[in-house]
Design an enzyme around this catalytic site. Sequence first.
Site, PDB file in Angstrom:
ATOM      1  N   HIS B 115       0.843  -1.209   0.000  1.00  0.00           N
ATOM      2  CA  HIS B 115       0.000   0.000   0.000  1.00  0.00           C
ATOM      3  C   HIS B 115       0.879   1.262   0.000  1.00  0.00           C
ATOM      4  O   HIS B 115       0.682   2.176  -0.811  1.00  0.00           O
ATOM      5  CB  HIS B 115      -0.908  -0.018   1.235  1.00  0.00           C
ATOM      6  CG  HIS B 115      -1.745   1.227   1.405  1.00  0.00           C
ATOM      7  ND1 HIS B 115      -3.078   1.280   1.077  1.00  0.00           N
ATOM      8  CD2 HIS B 115      -1.427   2.467   1.866  1.00  0.00           C
ATOM      9  CE1 HIS B 115      -3.537   2.495   1.325  1.00  0.00           C
ATOM     10  NE2 HIS B 115      -2.560   3.232   1.814  1.00  0.00           N
ATOM     11  N   GLU B 116       1.842   1.295   0.902  1.00  0.00           N
ATOM     12  CA  GLU B 116       2.684   2.497   1.007  1.00  0.00           C
ATOM     13  C   GLU B 116       3.548   2.672  -0.239  1.00  0.00           C
ATOM     14  O   GLU B 116       3.806   3.801  -0.669  1.00  0.00           O
ATOM     15  CB  GLU B 116       3.552   2.442   2.265  1.00  0.00           C
ATOM     16  CG  GLU B 116       2.745   2.400   3.563  1.00  0.00           C
ATOM     17  CD  GLU B 116       1.743   3.537   3.713  1.00  0.00           C
ATOM     18  OE1 GLU B 116       2.020   4.652   3.241  1.00  0.00           O
ATOM     19  OE2 GLU B 116       0.659   3.281   4.293  1.00  0.00           O
ATOM     20  N   HIS B 119       1.685   4.553  -2.724  1.00  0.00           N
ATOM     21  CA  HIS B 119       1.803   6.013  -2.554  1.00  0.00           C
ATOM     22  C   HIS B 119       3.142   6.503  -3.102  1.00  0.00           C
ATOM     23  O   HIS B 119       3.209   7.519  -3.797  1.00  0.00           O
ATOM     24  CB  HIS B 119       1.717   6.391  -1.078  1.00  0.00           C
ATOM     25  CG  HIS B 119       0.343   6.259  -0.489  1.00  0.00           C
ATOM     26  ND1 HIS B 119      -0.791   6.710  -1.112  1.00  0.00           N
ATOM     27  CD2 HIS B 119      -0.073   5.724   0.688  1.00  0.00           C
ATOM     28  CE1 HIS B 119      -1.842   6.473  -0.355  1.00  0.00           C
ATOM     29  NE2 HIS B 119      -1.439   5.863   0.746  1.00  0.00           N
TER      30      HIS B 119
END
Lengths: 80, 413
Positions: B115-116, B119
């Site tokens: 997920h990170e 980003h």
Amino acid sequence: RTQTLTEKEAAVEYLLQYGYLQKPLEGHANFRSEDLSKALRAFQEASELPVSGQLDDATKARMRQPRCGLEDPFNQKTLK
Amino acid sequence: YLLLGRWRRRHLTFRIFNLPSTLPPNTARAALLQAFQYWSNVVPLTFREVQAGSADIRLSFHGRQSPYCSKAFDGPGRVLAHADIPELGSVHFDEDELWTEGTYQGVNLRIIAAHELGHALGLGHSRYIQALMAPVYAGYRPHFKLHPDDVAGIQALYGKKSPEKEDEEEETELPTVPPVPTKPSPMPDPCSGELDAMMLGPRGKTYAFKGDYVWTVTDSGLSPLFRVSALWEGLPGNLDAAVYSPRTQWIHFFKGDRVWRYVNFRLSPGFPKKLNRVEPNLDAAFYWPLNQKVFLIKGTGYWQWDELAPTDFSRYPKPIKDLFSGVPDRPSAAMSWQNGRVFFFKDKKYWSLNRQLRVEKGYPRNIAHNWMHCRPRTLETTPTGGDTSPSATLNTDRSPIDTILNITSAAPN
């Protein structure tokens, strides 16, 4: 009553932190109930919760879930 | 999906600075490597680990305090991790979480890392709650895979993975910008008081701009003066306004009808651009941390700009006096500062505004005396033209950037 106030404050803090509420330009963050309701609706819609605009149990539970620290981009405009 | 930016290069390096104590190192490393692979399976990106030195993407674990990150974590639960958008590359995990792998207990490191990294590669939060890029952690999934919305988002940034794309040439690092005039204007005198722009920049440095020169203001005095283009390559002098946003790490410089964006000292691709949605020849700009917006000021009006969301500029400009009480029209510079105050600068004077954006008692005051460490005697003997050699001069022995970065910021007297 204290419990309710604390939960409301925590919800406002959450909505501010993750971009559902905008900090006011002047004065303290005394949001109108319409502003809070609007922000809660956006959060509920983005979380696929029943959209009531109220700080109900499902909304509070969702706000307690672990999450990423980045802001959410969801508001009425982006959801539309 | 939401797109926040992208890397211009397709072959990226990463470095793992530390690992969580809750997992065996090999398991934690495997989880992080797998997180990269989810993305490299669907787009033509490659990731190469480096053990030392600089890297594009930097992964680390920290807790409630970190000397390297301004965003402290909050203990177990709630915020698990955060990351910067391209091309910054920081990916941070909360070391107080119970990081796990292969179990429903705790927080799955592989999924959160993926997920990170999303980003870090340019994706914002998805509104599909089943997507990896949904803001809330949905728990451990033994047969985890990317959601179609995650794939569509990342492929919108980097295209689909195919053999032809893998050998695609790297994009040009920097766009061509007009050359900076070789003859600089006379070196200004910081004690003359008049400024083009002021900015609280990265790492809390306070920058003052005048003509072709820039210097930093510190508790102990001023740094040497440097040509603006020596620090920010491609940037002209005689700027209209400058503003740094800690929210995005972007520095915007305004001059005439053009805007330049830098991250630290590096020009962002596609800049300079033409100012289309606000008027040219701005007077000042500043970032206000209380609402995380950038304010652009010209004449008697202002525009409020959200850098990461669509802004309806049709309602602007609004009158300055509706929002800022007691400030002058046509300021030459403005900035918000570390003490929570906003400062307006005009001619030789400055105004301090409190959190309610009202000018505080006792203002305006003298810029030269309170910011530039100029003694009254110096003011008396300094010609009014302000173009004489100042006491601080260009030191050619050191890199301008090194010199600027080695100086701590200062409060006005």
